[in-house]
Design a protein around this motif. Sequence first.
Motif, short mmCIF file in Angstrom:
data_model
loop_
_atom_site.label_atom_id
_atom_site.label_comp_id
_atom_site.label_asym_id
_atom_site.label_seq_id
_atom_site.Cartn_x
_atom_site.Cartn_y
_atom_site.Cartn_z
N MET A 1 5.28 -0.43 8.97
CA MET A 1 5.74 -0.15 7.63
C MET A 1 4.53 0.02 6.71
N ASN A 2 4.58 1.02 5.84
CA ASN A 2 3.50 1.33 4.93
C ASN A 2 3.97 1.08 3.50
N PRO A 3 3.52 -0.01 2.85
CA PRO A 3 4.00 -0.30 1.50
C PRO A 3 3.40 0.59 0.41
N GLY A 4 2.42 1.42 0.71
CA GLY A 4 1.86 2.33 -0.28
C GLY A 4 0.60 1.79 -0.94
N LEU A 5 0.23 2.39 -2.07
CA LEU A 5 -0.96 2.00 -2.81
C LEU A 5 -0.69 0.81 -3.70
N VAL A 6 -1.70 -0.02 -3.86
CA VAL A 6 -1.64 -1.13 -4.80
C VAL A 6 -2.82 -0.94 -5.75
N LEU A 7 -2.55 -0.91 -7.06
CA LEU A 7 -3.58 -0.75 -8.07
C LEU A 7 -3.78 -2.07 -8.81
N TYR A 8 -5.02 -2.45 -8.99
CA TYR A 8 -5.36 -3.66 -9.72
C TYR A 8 -6.19 -3.27 -10.93
N ALA A 9 -5.75 -3.67 -12.13
CA ALA A 9 -6.56 -3.51 -13.33
C ALA A 9 -7.40 -4.76 -13.46
N MET A 10 -8.72 -4.59 -13.52
CA MET A 10 -9.62 -5.73 -13.54
C MET A 10 -10.03 -6.07 -14.97
N ALA A 11 -10.35 -7.33 -15.22
CA ALA A 11 -10.66 -7.82 -16.56
C ALA A 11 -11.87 -7.12 -17.17
N ASP A 12 -12.78 -6.61 -16.34
CA ASP A 12 -13.99 -5.97 -16.87
C ASP A 12 -13.79 -4.48 -17.16
N GLY A 13 -12.54 -3.99 -17.07
CA GLY A 13 -12.27 -2.59 -17.35
C GLY A 13 -12.26 -1.72 -16.11
N GLY A 14 -12.58 -2.28 -14.98
CA GLY A 14 -12.57 -1.54 -13.74
C GLY A 14 -11.20 -1.57 -13.08
N PHE A 15 -11.11 -0.92 -11.94
CA PHE A 15 -9.88 -0.87 -11.17
C PHE A 15 -10.21 -1.02 -9.69
N ALA A 16 -9.27 -1.57 -8.96
CA ALA A 16 -9.38 -1.63 -7.51
C ALA A 16 -8.12 -1.00 -6.94
N VAL A 17 -8.28 -0.28 -5.83
CA VAL A 17 -7.16 0.39 -5.17
C VAL A 17 -7.15 -0.07 -3.72
N TRP A 18 -6.02 -0.60 -3.30
CA TRP A 18 -5.84 -1.00 -1.92
C TRP A 18 -4.85 -0.03 -1.30
N ASP A 19 -5.28 0.68 -0.29
CA ASP A 19 -4.46 1.69 0.39
C ASP A 19 -4.01 1.10 1.72
N SER A 20 -2.71 0.83 1.83
CA SER A 20 -2.22 0.18 3.04
C SER A 20 -2.43 1.02 4.29
N ALA A 21 -2.44 2.34 4.14
CA ALA A 21 -2.66 3.20 5.31
C ALA A 21 -4.10 3.07 5.80
N ARG A 22 -5.04 2.88 4.89
CA ARG A 22 -6.46 2.76 5.24
C ARG A 22 -6.88 1.32 5.44
N ASN A 23 -6.32 0.43 4.63
CA ASN A 23 -6.82 -0.94 4.56
C ASN A 23 -6.05 -1.93 5.43
N ALA A 24 -5.20 -1.46 6.29
CA ALA A 24 -4.47 -2.39 7.16
C ALA A 24 -5.47 -3.09 8.08
N TRP A 25 -5.08 -4.25 8.58
CA TRP A 25 -5.95 -4.95 9.52
C TRP A 25 -6.21 -4.06 10.72
N LYS A 26 -7.41 -4.09 11.18
CA LYS A 26 -7.74 -3.32 12.39
C LYS A 26 -6.90 -3.81 13.55
N GLN A 27 -6.60 -2.93 14.45
CA GLN A 27 -5.70 -3.25 15.55
C GLN A 27 -6.40 -3.92 16.73
N ARG A 28 -7.56 -4.52 16.50
CA ARG A 28 -8.28 -5.20 17.59
C ARG A 28 -7.77 -6.60 17.84
N GLY A 29 -6.83 -7.04 17.02
CA GLY A 29 -6.34 -8.40 17.19
C GLY A 29 -7.14 -9.42 16.40
N GLY A 30 -8.21 -8.99 15.76
CA GLY A 30 -9.03 -9.91 14.99
C GLY A 30 -8.36 -10.27 13.67
#
Length: 107
Positions: A1-30
């Motif tokens: 299941m792919n929950p999509g993008l998550v956007l974080y507005a940071m206190a310093d005016g920046g942003f972080a983007v977590w992409d579930s398609a790219r940022n999922a745990w690697k499939q090595r079992g680690g």
Amino acid sequence: MNPGLVLYAMADGGFAVWDSARNAWKQRGGTDEQDKIKAYVFSGQEVWQGLPNSDPRMGWLRNGLVRDWANWQREDSEPFQQLKNVLRTLSPNPRQPLEPGKRCGCG
């Protein structure tokens, strides 16, 4: 299941983007922190002005909103129409909508 993008507005005016398609745990079992792919993090300056490549011949790594806006407006592209819709929607008063200014015609 792919929950999509998550956007974080940071206190310093920046942003972080977590992409579930790219940022999922690697499939090595680690499960340790080294196996996790980090989010994209953009400073406030990078969001607005972009980030040039360390090699100027290679162009920009990130355009930034100012450069993107100018390109979209010059081309009167679909992203520019979407930007105008977003500005209208975010307007505090519907009788006085936020609208982009006219193109300067310079450069």
